[in-house]
Design an enzyme around this catalytic site. Structure first.
Site, PDB file in Angstrom:
ATOM      1  N   CYS A  16     106.087  56.176  73.963  1.00 55.95           N
ATOM      2  CA  CYS A  16     106.986  55.561  74.934  1.00 55.95           C
ATOM      3  C   CYS A  16     108.073  56.521  75.389  1.00 55.95           C
ATOM      4  CB  CYS A  16     107.665  54.316  74.337  1.00 55.95           C
ATOM      5  SG  CYS A  16     106.514  53.063  73.764  1.00 55.95           S
ATOM      6  N   GLY A  43     104.294  57.579  78.634  1.00 56.09           N
ATOM      7  CA  GLY A  43     103.631  56.286  78.540  1.00 56.09           C
ATOM      8  C   GLY A  43     103.187  55.810  79.902  1.00 56.09           C
ATOM      9  N   ASN A 117     111.082  53.482  71.333  1.00 60.00           N
ATOM     10  CA  ASN A 117     110.103  54.565  71.242  1.00 60.00           C
ATOM     11  C   ASN A 117     109.906  54.894  69.771  1.00 60.00           C
ATOM     12  OD1 ASN A 117     108.612  56.936  71.422  1.00 60.00           O
ATOM     13  ND2 ASN A 117     110.343  58.187  72.070  1.00 60.00           N
ATOM     14  N   TYR A 257     103.326  69.451  72.750  1.00 61.36           N
ATOM     15  CA  TYR A 257     102.602  68.719  73.788  1.00 61.36           C
ATOM     16  C   TYR A 257     103.400  67.619  74.472  1.00 61.36           C
ATOM     17  CZ  TYR A 257      99.024  65.574  75.727  1.00 61.36           C
ATOM     18  OH  TYR A 257      98.291  64.764  76.545  1.00 61.36           O
TER      19      TYR A 257
END
Length: 495
Positions: A16, A43, A117, A257
């Site tokens: 998120c 997300g 999150n 990433y």
């Protein structure tokens, strides 16, 4: 009706993105929209905004991308001077409109909105306890557990309630919380998920998962919100409440990433950190080759770093279709079978007859990597040498990252030479944990490395017991090994 299906990415998926703003002089719903647009990479299942005008909380959340969810009419209906926003990728709780955030709990003056999150590892235990106290749940998310735990705390102020809840929560959480007139932000004591603070306009304040969101809305970065810190923002300004937990455990995949390359963490631009990962890969796993190709877009910076350090020319050998968003057009079987070709197109004239170093951020399940290598070889690449910025991922994540189950993780089932054969590469080299830490330029004990090492920063015994039932033994998973074989020693692979 179903969406267009392509194979799940070999990269892990984030959970998120969260945002919050207190700015009486600004159009907070529209600013929240553009901030969420900048955080779309965190997300893509649902998006939502809640605003407060001093009297009530307004709310709008739907399934889909930010650009699909919000219209001018929707934004105009979100009145107020304070707002929180959320982009969701589900890891706890199913993907459905009922689980879209921000979540609203309570009533009247006791109502709050929350955007979260992360992942709470003791959520089921807390849910049972709250259910026994009479708190009803309308979603299957652990985020609603956080909200109700705050509401149930036996204290008069919301700050005290949040602090009490944080003492009972286990796992990862960066969250924004909204009342009718106040914005709160909180970050778990280990700092697993990122959160930052900024200023906007005249006397306005914002919080966001990443600094990349700030530039898009004309905000100025102030600092990162500290692990274990609670931020309270209202007409009186910003107040901070913090208790130092000692250990830090920022998810290392934020560097590899998850976060956008133009974000800053620990005073480091992530683009430069990813370039350094590629440079470390070139030193740990050198190879004679003609071109270096970074898998777009996640490994573009690492590919550039590998090329610069090795002296092998970089090349754009794969073109990515950047408009592979969610679609509700039913694909034919022929289109469905195209798989990864829908995402990447190789440049044959660049690749033909060349020995290629292919740099990617990670290999999780081993689903798309073999197809990418096939694409390159079908386009004429003479050799493809795979280089990976993440060490072998042998352990699942319990802190809000869709890292697959242990049974699905290819490095938990296969050795590095076996993975090399499976993906069809001429050689395979993973960056070592030590090389990764050198590249990020921060102490090892600042990060959670559990997906590589199995050393979790908080107890996850219940989840580990579930994995034990799978009966999956730990494989020989040695970071930093290069598997390389002569053509005569490896059976031919038909493409």
């Amino acid at each position: 009706m179903t969406g267009l299906k392509i194979p799940r990415s070999d990269s892990p998926r984030e959970e998120c993105g969260v945002f919050g703003i207190y700015a009486p002089a600004e159009d907070v719903s529209r600013i929240s929209f553009f901030a969420l647009f900048a955080l779309q990479h965190r997300g893509q299942e649902s998006s939502g905004i809640a605003t407060a005008d001093g009297r009530i909380i307004h709310h709008y959340a739907r399934m889909g991308l930010v650009s699909q969810v919000f219209s001018e009419h929707a934004l105009n209906s979100l009145k107020g001077h304070t707002a929180i926003g959320h982009n969701r990728y589900s890891t706890a709780g199913s993907s459905c409109s009922n689980n879209a955030q921000p979540l609203i709990v309570g009533e009247g003056d006791n109502q709050i909105a929350l955007a979260h999150n992360g992942n709470i590892t003791n959520a089921e235990e807390l849910r049972r306890e709250l259910d026994a106290l009479g708190y009803h749940f309308r979603t299957s998310t652990d985020s609603e557990v956080i909200a109700n735990l705050i509401m149930s705390a036996p204290f008069s102020t919301l700050t005290e309630r949040i602090r009490h809840a944080m003492g009972r929560l286990r796992g990862a959480y960066s969250a924004t919380l909204l009342t009718k007139d106040t914005l709160y932000a909180m970050r778990d004591p280990l700092g697993v998920r990122p959160l930052c603070l900024g200023t906007i306009g005249h006397g306005g304040w914002v919080v966001a998962s990443e600094t990349c969101a700030l530039g898009h809305i004309g905000a100025e970065f102030v600092r990162e919100i500290e692990p274990g810190e609670i931020i309270r923002i209202d007409a009186n300004g910003v107040e901070s409440y913090k208790e130092d937990s000692g250990r830090r455990a920022l998810c290392i995949f934020e560097y590899i990433y998850f976060a956008r390359p133009d974000s800053i963490m620990n005073n480091r631009l992530l683009y430069s950190a990813r370039q350094a990962m590629g440079a470390e890969l070139s030193r740990e796993h050198p190879v004679e080759a003609d071109l270096v190709v970074g898998v777009p877009d996640s490994a573009t910076a690492a590919g550039a770093g590998y090329a610069l350090a090795s002296g092998i020319p970089p090349a754009e050998g794969l073109i990515k279709n950047r408009y592979m968003g969610r679609t509700f057009i039913e694909p034919t079987q022929r289109i469905r079978d195209l798989g990864v070709k829908l995402k990447f197109n190789p440049l044959q004239s660049v690749l033909e007859g060349k020995r290629v170093v292919l740099v990617d951020d990670s290999i999780v399940r081993g689903t798309t990597t073999p197809q990418v290598i096939k694409l390159l070889k079908r386009a004429g690449a003479k050799e493809v040498h795979m280089r990976v910025c993440a060490p072998p991922i042998c352990h699942p994540c319990f802190f809000g990252v869709d890292m697959a189950t242990r049974r699905e993780l290819i490095a938990a089932r296969m050795s590095v030479p076996e993975i090399k054969d499976y993906i069809g590469a001429d050689s395979l080299g993973y960056l070592s944990v030590e090389g990764l830490i050198r590249a990020v330029g921060a102490p090892r004990d600042n990060f959670c490395l559990a997906c590589f090492t199995g050393d979790y920063p908080v107890p996850v015994q219940l989840e580990m017991d579930k994995l034990a039932l799978e009966g999956l033994a730990t494989n020989n998973c040695e970071p930093g090994i290069t598997a390389e074989f002569d053509a005569e020693e490896v059976p031919a692979v038909n493409y």
